[in-house]
Enzyme design. Structure first.
Site, PDB file in Angstrom:
ATOM      1  N   ASN A  88       0.849  -1.199   0.000  1.00  0.00           N
ATOM      2  CA  ASN A  88       0.000   0.000   0.000  1.00  0.00           C
ATOM      3  C   ASN A  88       0.880   1.242   0.000  1.00  0.00           C
ATOM      4  O   ASN A  88       0.678   2.161  -0.785  1.00  0.00           O
ATOM      5  CB  ASN A  88      -0.880   0.036   1.247  1.00  0.00           C
ATOM      6  CG  ASN A  88      -1.958  -1.010   1.191  1.00  0.00           C
ATOM      7  OD1 ASN A  88      -1.696  -2.129   0.784  1.00  0.00           O
ATOM      8  ND2 ASN A  88      -3.163  -0.645   1.583  1.00  0.00           N
ATOM      9  N   GLU A 364      -9.232  -1.218   3.831  1.00  0.00           N
ATOM     10  CA  GLU A 364      -9.475  -0.901   2.398  1.00  0.00           C
ATOM     11  C   GLU A 364     -10.955  -1.056   2.038  1.00  0.00           C
ATOM     12  O   GLU A 364     -11.309  -1.547   0.965  1.00  0.00           O
ATOM     13  CB  GLU A 364      -8.620  -1.828   1.529  1.00  0.00           C
ATOM     14  CG  GLU A 364      -7.833  -1.094   0.471  1.00  0.00           C
ATOM     15  CD  GLU A 364      -6.655  -0.337   1.067  1.00  0.00           C
ATOM     16  OE1 GLU A 364      -6.404  -0.460   2.289  1.00  0.00           O
ATOM     17  OE2 GLU A 364      -6.021   0.404   0.318  1.00  0.00           O
TER      18      GLU A 364
END
Ligand SMILES: Cc1cc2nc3c(=O)[nH]c(=O)nc-3n(C[C@H](O)[C@H](O)[C@H](O)COP(=O)(O)OP(=O)(O)OC[C@H]3O[C@@H](n4cnc5c(N)ncnc54)[C@H](O)[C@@H]3O)c2cc1C
Length: 400
Positions: A88, A364
């Site tokens: 990420n 997420e």
């Protein structure tokens, strides 16, 4: 239709498996024992091009594409679920967002050093009022003063923030405009007024280092506004859309790790003169894991394949995030059952897999939120496509 990985994909898979065996497995326990951030390992992954898979060569990327990125994420997360977070910060949510929304100067200044892991990235959206409603809960403000913005507020759960050199920060430039009042900024963390304090998360093994972040009169030059004022919410949703490619792949890696450990243990562990793998109820758990992982991986590959073709995969990423969250938590629970008491010992990674699977179930865009979006999309409600945001950058068009 072809379900085979190409020779290139298989070569990448093989290389990452070798890297996991020779570099991750021997070192990660020591990092955890010392509670040390694995900067060296992340740097090595950056140098080998793990994070640059979806970036153009001119910015230091390898242009391997999204399917390869999914393969890399799966293998790294199987070896160490905590290291998966680096995808990420060093690839999707941080530098890829700069690539998608930044000016040429911003891209050149920040992207190459993030994907090589020369600098560590972060993505600061969530606030204490609730991550599932980032716009409604956002209290952090950005006030324009001359050529700078003055940032005040706080964030929570910001991964790598205490190690980060640079990151994307969301704040309200207009507090009366709802989600249209949010703007995105590139922040350098060495600014006075920036403080990041790690949240204790011992169940995750100290790899993640998510932090509470405090911002007091932090100055950001106007050149570091990402996109336009008021575009921050769009940018955040677009970033999470891309993050939803790596998170499901990481969940599949965790589920696959649970399966491999369980197969090994079910073949070895003898109870009442039988290997436990001979007992039908254990076999049911294994069979469910095998099939659900296969199905989950295909959903991940489908969304990655669409992105490699330059198409939107918002819907497919939502499907794969939801499904991978469910099957990974179930696989970890099954592994827990198969290992009995040994599941909680440090000899095996089962408890860690379970904790990470549960945690990524929420990250997420939680599984519940994905369910809402999937159902609204299936019902044909227009608003469900609010995450469906076109981007200026497409890997395919860039490669052509
Ligand atoms: C280890 C870790 C790392 C993280 N890293 C980052 C990071 O780097 N950057 C960042 O910005 N954030 C980060 N986060 C935050 C993460 O994105 C949030 O935890 C997530 O968005 C959920 O927000 P919340 O925890 O506040 O849960 P809440 O929003 O309070 O939700 C709690 C529960 O309610 C459910 N829920 C919420 N709304 C609904 C609804 N409408 N219907 C049904 N159920 C609902 C959710 O599914 C969830 O199960 C991280 C979190 C963790 C735990």
């Amino acid at each position: 239709m072809n379900f085979d990985l190409t020779d290139d994909h298989l070569t990448v898979k093989n290389l990452i498996q070798k890297f996991a065996k020779s570099e991750i497995e021997p070192t990660i326990k020591e990092y955890e024992r010392k509670k040390e951030f694995p900067r060296g390992l992340i740097k090595q992954m950056g140098e080998y091009g793990f994070f640059g898979a979806c970036f153009p060569e001119k910015y230091g990327g390898s242009e391997l594409g999204f399917v390869n990125l999914a393969i890399i994420c799966e293998e790294v997360s199987k070896a160490c679920p905590g290291l998966g977070y680096a995808f990420n910060m060093q690839a999707m949510t941080c530098p890829f967002t700069i690539l998608n929304w930044g000016t040429e100067e911003q891209i050149e200044k920040y992207v190459p050093s993030l994907i090589s892991a020369e600098s560590i990235g972060m993505f600061a959206l969530t606030e204490a009022g609730g991550g599932s409603d980032p716009a409604g809960s956002m209290k952090t403000t950005a006030k324009r003063v001359g050529d700078e913005y003055l940032i005040n507020g706080s964030k929570t759960f910001i991964t790598f923030a205490n190690e980060a050199d640079v990151g994307i920060l969301f704040a309200k430039t207009d507090t009366a405009a709802g989600h249209r009042g949010i703007s995105a900024f590139i922040i350098e963390t060495n600014q006075p007024g920036f403080e990041a304090i790690p949240i204790e998360m011992s169940g995750l093994g100290y790899m993640v280092r998510s932090c509470d972040v405090f911002l007091e009169d932090v100055r950001i030059p106007k050149e570091n506004l990402l996109g336009k004022e008021g575009e921050g919410f769009k940018i955040a949703m677009n970033a999470l859309d891309y993050g939803r490619l790596t998170v499901p792949a990481r969940l599949i890696g965790i589920a696959q790790g649970c399966l491999e450990q369980s197969l090994m243990y079910a073949n070895e562990r003898v109870v009442k003169s039988h290997r436990i793998g001979e007992y039908q109820m254990i076999q049911h758990l294994l069979a469910d894991m095998v099939v659900s992982i296969e199905a989950g991986r295909l959903l991940v590959y489908k969304s990655a394949y669409l992105k490699d073709k330059g198409q939107s995969a918002t819907r497919e990423s939502s499907h794969s995030k939801y499904f991978a969250s469910e099957i990974a938590t179930k696989a970890a629970q099954s592994a827990f059952e198969i290992f009995g008491g040994y599941a909680v010992t440090d000899e095996y990674p089962i408890l860690k897999y379970l904790n990470y699977a549960n945690m990524l179930h929420t990250g997420e865009g939680s599984a519940n939120v994905q369910r809402i979006l999937i159902a609204e999309d299936a019902l044909g409600w227009k608003d469900a496509n609010r995450h469906h945001i076109s981007r200026k950058y497409s890997l395919k068009s860039d490669l052509q």
